[in-house]
Design an enzyme around this catalytic site. Structure first.
Site, PDB file in Angstrom:
ATOM      1  N   GLU A  53      57.354  -9.124  28.082  1.00 15.26           N
ATOM      2  CA  GLU A  53      58.000  -8.452  26.954  1.00 15.26           C
ATOM      3  C   GLU A  53      59.136  -9.283  26.375  1.00 15.26           C
ATOM      4  O   GLU A  53      59.323  -9.332  25.153  1.00 15.26           O
ATOM      5  CB  GLU A  53      58.498  -7.070  27.387  1.00 15.26           C
ATOM      6  CG  GLU A  53      57.396  -6.060  27.633  1.00 15.26           C
ATOM      7  CD  GLU A  53      56.680  -6.252  28.964  1.00 15.26           C
ATOM      8  OE1 GLU A  53      55.593  -5.682  29.142  1.00 15.26           O
ATOM      9  OE2 GLU A  53      57.229  -6.990  29.820  1.00 15.26           O
ATOM     10  N   HIS A  89      54.968   5.723  32.303  1.00 14.46           N
ATOM     11  CA  HIS A  89      54.236   5.646  31.041  1.00 14.46           C
ATOM     12  C   HIS A  89      54.516   6.831  30.130  1.00 14.46           C
ATOM     13  O   HIS A  89      53.668   7.209  29.316  1.00 14.46           O
ATOM     14  CB  HIS A  89      52.730   5.548  31.302  1.00 14.46           C
ATOM     15  CG  HIS A  89      52.301   4.285  31.968  1.00 14.46           C
ATOM     16  ND1 HIS A  89      52.373   4.115  33.330  1.00 14.46           N
ATOM     17  CD2 HIS A  89      51.834   3.117  31.460  1.00 14.46           C
ATOM     18  CE1 HIS A  89      51.941   2.908  33.648  1.00 14.46           C
ATOM     19  NE2 HIS A  89      51.610   2.280  32.524  1.00 14.46           N
TER      20      HIS A  89
END
Length: 307
Positions: free
Chosen positions: A41, A111
């Site tokens: 990321e 998540h």
């Protein structure tokens, strides 16, 4: 919008992405414009900053917003300050980073998170959260054309639950402008993303059951947020409820409540109420008890009206 400088990249976007948002783009525009990246990321956002600084228009994807945090330094200390530190001699405007956020029904604590409030604390960024397919397209096109870097949060739940007609042509929805989702005169409910639908459902329930008229505002943009629209509504209704999925402490709802309490203090008929996630990690089970629901918002409406 036609821009040959737009490039799309992220983990698995070449295959369509886990939510199929980029399906077919690589076949249509080629591997030089739509391509997969390593699982990094920080690298994804760092590359986006560099590409934007060199005149390209990067649209990067963080596969799940839960994993956006390794790139936090790139957002805060690089992207947000690029224009300011150079006196506008150079910038990374035109950079858009998409990130699916929020509950998905079965995502558990890695998540399902809603990290939008972290990024609203960073001058120089824009934070955008659409509430449906039509809004998503218009806001995304506006974000791609925006002169500042944009963090674009998309509610995971809506990928499978939101259905509506979306125009095929180009159109934009201005960044920083809220939407009046439902008119009313008794209570103002402010929400964004998936919670707009929850707020509208709650408003319909109290209207049908007891004739309470709720005005629902889809904030759309959190940084900068549309204070004028919210203030005008609360000045009319005298009551404010803010709904978001993120934990209540230091959630963005606190900023809205603080600002509106100051501006509308003498016109408030009841204390502002926040209906939010709880101050715990997102649960592995009992997700429906954690995420703000229609009954929880209905209870908040009754609390505000009966105060």
């Amino acid at each position: 919008m036609h821009n040959s400088g737009v490039i799309v990249f992220g983990e698995d976007v070449g295959f369509g992405g886990v939510f199929r948002c980029t399906l077919g783009l690589q076949e249509k525009f080629g591997r030089h414009r739509v391509f997969n990246t390593p699982i990094s990321e920080q690298g994804i956002v760092g590359f986006a900053i560099g590409a934007a600084a060199q005149g390209l228009t990067p649209v990067a994807e963080i596969q799940f917003a839960d994993y956006i945090h390794p790139a936090f330094d790139q957002f805060v200390n690089e992207a947000a300050k690029y224009r300011y530190r150079s006196g506008n001699s150079f910038n990374c405007g035109g950079m858009t980073v998409r990130a699916p956020y929020g509950a998905v029904g079965h995502g558990g604590h890695y998540h399902s998170q809603s990290p939008e409030a972290f990024y609203t604390h960073v001058p120089g960024l824009r934070v955008v959260v659409p509430s449906g397919p039509r809004e998503a397209k218009g806001l995304l096109l506006a974000s791609i054309q925006h002169p500042d870097p944009v963090v674009f949060f998309e509610a995971k739940m809506m990928y499978r639950t939101a259905v509506e007609e979306v125009p095929t042509g180009d159109y934009t929805i201005p960044v920083g402008q809220a939407r009046l989702a439902r008119e009313g005169g008794d209570v103002t409910i402010v929400a964004w993303g998936q919670m707009v639908a929850v707020a509208e459902q709650a408003a319909a329930v109290v209207q049908e059951q007891g004739g309470v008229s709720c005005e629902v505002i889809d904030l759309r943009t959190l940084l900068p947020w549309d204070r004028a629209t919210v203030e005008a509504s609360v000045s009319k209704t005298g009551r404010l409820i803010v709904v978001h999925e993120a934990p209540i402490t230091s959630g963005f709802g606190a900023e809205i409540v603080a600002a509106i309490s100051k501006r509308c203090f003498l016109r408030l008929e009841s204390p502002p109420v926040r209906v939010c996630g709880y101050d715990t990690p997102f649960p592995l089970i009992y997700e429906p008890l954690y995420v703000p629901s229609t009954p929880r918002v209905v209870d908040a409406i009754h609390e505000a009206v009966k105060f």
